[in-house]
Design an enzyme around this catalytic site. Structure first.
Site, PDB file in Angstrom:
ATOM      1  N   ASP A 149      80.710 -24.947 -13.533  1.00 58.39           N
ATOM      2  CA  ASP A 149      81.947 -25.055 -12.752  1.00 58.39           C
ATOM      3  C   ASP A 149      82.830 -25.970 -13.607  1.00 58.39           C
ATOM      4  O   ASP A 149      82.584 -26.101 -14.821  1.00 58.39           O
ATOM      5  CB  ASP A 149      81.664 -25.632 -11.353  1.00 58.39           C
ATOM      6  N   LYS A 174      75.811 -25.863  -4.281  1.00 58.93           N
ATOM      7  CA  LYS A 174      76.722 -26.448  -5.267  1.00 58.93           C
ATOM      8  C   LYS A 174      76.199 -27.829  -5.626  1.00 58.93           C
ATOM      9  O   LYS A 174      75.516 -28.450  -4.814  1.00 58.93           O
ATOM     10  CB  LYS A 174      78.130 -26.588  -4.667  1.00 58.93           C
TER      11      LYS A 174
HETATM   12  N1  GLU Z   1      81.188 -22.128 -10.185  1.00 60.38           N
HETATM   13  C1  GLU Z   1      81.416 -20.715 -10.005  1.00 60.38           C
HETATM   14  C2  GLU Z   1      81.930 -20.467  -8.606  1.00 60.38           C
HETATM   15  O1  GLU Z   1      82.672 -21.260  -8.074  1.00 60.38           O
HETATM   16  C3  GLU Z   1      80.222 -19.875 -10.419  1.00 60.38           C
HETATM   17  C4  GLU Z   1      78.922 -20.192  -9.750  1.00 60.38           C
HETATM   18  C5  GLU Z   1      77.713 -19.450 -10.322  1.00 60.38           C
HETATM   19  O2  GLU Z   1      77.876 -18.670 -11.259  1.00 60.38           O
HETATM   20  O3  GLU Z   1      76.616 -19.670  -9.790  1.00 60.38           O
HETATM   21  O4  GLU Z   1      81.673 -19.465  -7.988  1.00 60.38           O
END
Ligand code: GLU
Length: 446
Positions: free
Chosen positions: A166, A126
């Site tokens: 996100d 992340k």
């Molecule tokens: N931000 C999204 C999550 O919390 C998607 C992450 C992604 O697609 O890599 O899973």
């Protein structure tokens, strides 16, 4: 609290001071996993639980940029490369003023287990920044994204680490980030997901988190012979997750009566139908305005500074942000007859709220299971990029649905209690953990 969990948590807190959301995420998992690890000593001896709580790598950097007035601005940039046991790091970027190391570590930790649950080969990561896109011009957002990527590009790659969106990072930001990466590397690769359809994106990626949350809720409802038909649904948030959860729930026969943003919520007892949803999409995705405008346009009530949890509903789909439902909200929801909660956001319920759900044995799908549809379709976008061949809308939607069904089955497998009820918290935590833990055992102490 189980004394073993307490002891484990005291080490985590001492090693990661001040990172409250990270402690919260780790503790919720430890409560399911400490007893499981005791029964499976090979995980205990290899200290898998301790190892997965320590990121493989943390990257912190300065993001300097010039605003429209020519003034220098400085933000923080982060990427947490949490775990690569089952695949390259994968997870979104969050641009929001509340972003800190602790917030991103909680999200990265959740992402590892979530990605494992999807059945696809993705590790967890992340990243993001304390940059606030709200109130910034398109030009400022572009300049910021270019500066952010000018450092991040050296740490990521289609086989190393694949960021996505996100909160605060949508199609516009992914476009600017991708453009800069391509320029710096002189490579057109699937290094980011959530790309535009014309340049390597996947159909259904935008819809995926919201649709997936509803598909997961549908599976939970089926275990009690129920469906979305004629159910009253409250949704929080009004971004991508909330919009498509509203669309899918409505399509399945439900009446969605609330949406919110950080200023307040709207209550539309007649339901947010397709036309009204188009208004929201234009308002939020193009005009970037406030939800209050909906109340003015359709003559419904608007509650300033409030969350929608006091509205009577059968199903609640929290789709805004972490810790948006506290103990009192949870009690109100349950007392008003809500019997199914499927989390579109990451960790929207506090530990005390989760206690209330579990005590009352309602259907509760935690975020790492219920919102995994987004990253799952990101995984499908990576597959299509590798094949250099896109799938149709129908193909991707069908695969998404199958993945959500499979995540539900995993939760049933690991979370069914002696009395026959399903503890989805336990199911998701153990189900996500086993695959990662086995891969770590096989790969040695690395
Ligand atoms: N931000 C999204 C999550 O919390 C998607 C992450 C992604 O697609 O890599 O899973």
């Amino acid at each position: 609290m189980d004394p073993r969990v307490k002891q484990f948590m005291s080490q985590i807190i001492a090693k990661n001071p001040g990172e409250e959301e990270f402690h919260q995420a780790v503790q919720e998992v430890a409560e399911s996993l400490v007893p499981f690890v005791e029964e499976n000593p090979r995980y205990k001896h290899a200290k898998i639980l301790e190892r997965i709580a320590e990121p493989e790598r943390v990257i912190l950097f300065r993001v300097p940029w010039l605003d429209d007035k020519g003034e220098v601005q400085i933000n923080k940039g982060y990427r947490i490369e949490m775990n690569s046991a089952i695949g390259p790091y994968k997870g979104g970027l969050r641009f929001h003023p509340t972003v800190s190391l602790g917030i991103l570590k909680f999200l990265a930790y959740e992402q590892v287990l979530k990605n494992s649950l999807t059945t696809l080969p993705m590790g967890g990561g992340k990243g993001g920044s304390d940059f606030d896109p709200k109130g910034k011009s398109d030009n400022e957002v572009m300049i910021f994204c270019q500066s952010f990527m000018t450092e991040l590009f050296r740490h990521i790659g289609p086989n190393t680490d694949i960021p996505a969106g996100d909160i605060g990072v949508g199609g516009r930001e992914i476009g600017f980030l991708f453009g800069q990466y391509k320029r710096l590397k002189n490579e057109f690769t699937g290094v980011l997901t959530g790309k535009g359809i014309e340049w390597g994106g996947s159909l259904i990626r935008t819809e995926a988190t919201g649709y997936g949350t509803v598909y997961f809720a549908e599976e939970m409802l089926k275990t009690r012979g129920e469906s979305f038909k004629e159910k009253i649904v409250t949704v929080s948030g009004s971004g991508n997750v909330a919009q498509f959860a509203t669309e899918k729930a409505t399509e399945l026969g439900a009446r969605v009566v609330t949406l919110s943003d950080s200023s307040g919520y709207i209550y539309d007892p007649n339901g947010i139908d397709t036309d009204k949803l188009s208004f929201i999409m234009e308002l939020k995705n193009i005009k970037r305005g406030r939800i209050k405008k909906y109340a003015e346009k359709y003559g419904v009530e608007y509650f300033e500074g409030k969350k929608p949890w006091a509205v009577k509903c059968d199903v609640a789909l929290p789709g805004a942000t972490q810790n948006e439902i506290n103990e009192e909200d949870a009690k109100t929801l349950v007392n008003n007859g809500c019997f199914c909660i499927s989390e579109g956001a990451n960790m929207p319920s506090t530990p005390e709220a989760i206690e209330v759900y579990l005590e009352n044995k309602i259907l509760y799908g935690p975020g790492k299971a219920a919102n995994a549809g987004g990253v799952a379709v990101s995984g499908l976008e990576m597959t299509q990029n590798s094949m250099r061949l896109p799938w149709t809308r129908k193909e991707v939607d069908e695969k998404l649905r199958q993945i959500m069904i499979s995540i539900h089955e995993t939760c049933v497998k690991y979370g069914t209690e002696k009395d026959g009820t399903i503890n989805y918290v336990k199911g998701a935590n153990i189900g996500g953990f086993v695959k990662v833990a086995n891969a770590m055992l096989a790969q040695g102490v690395v």
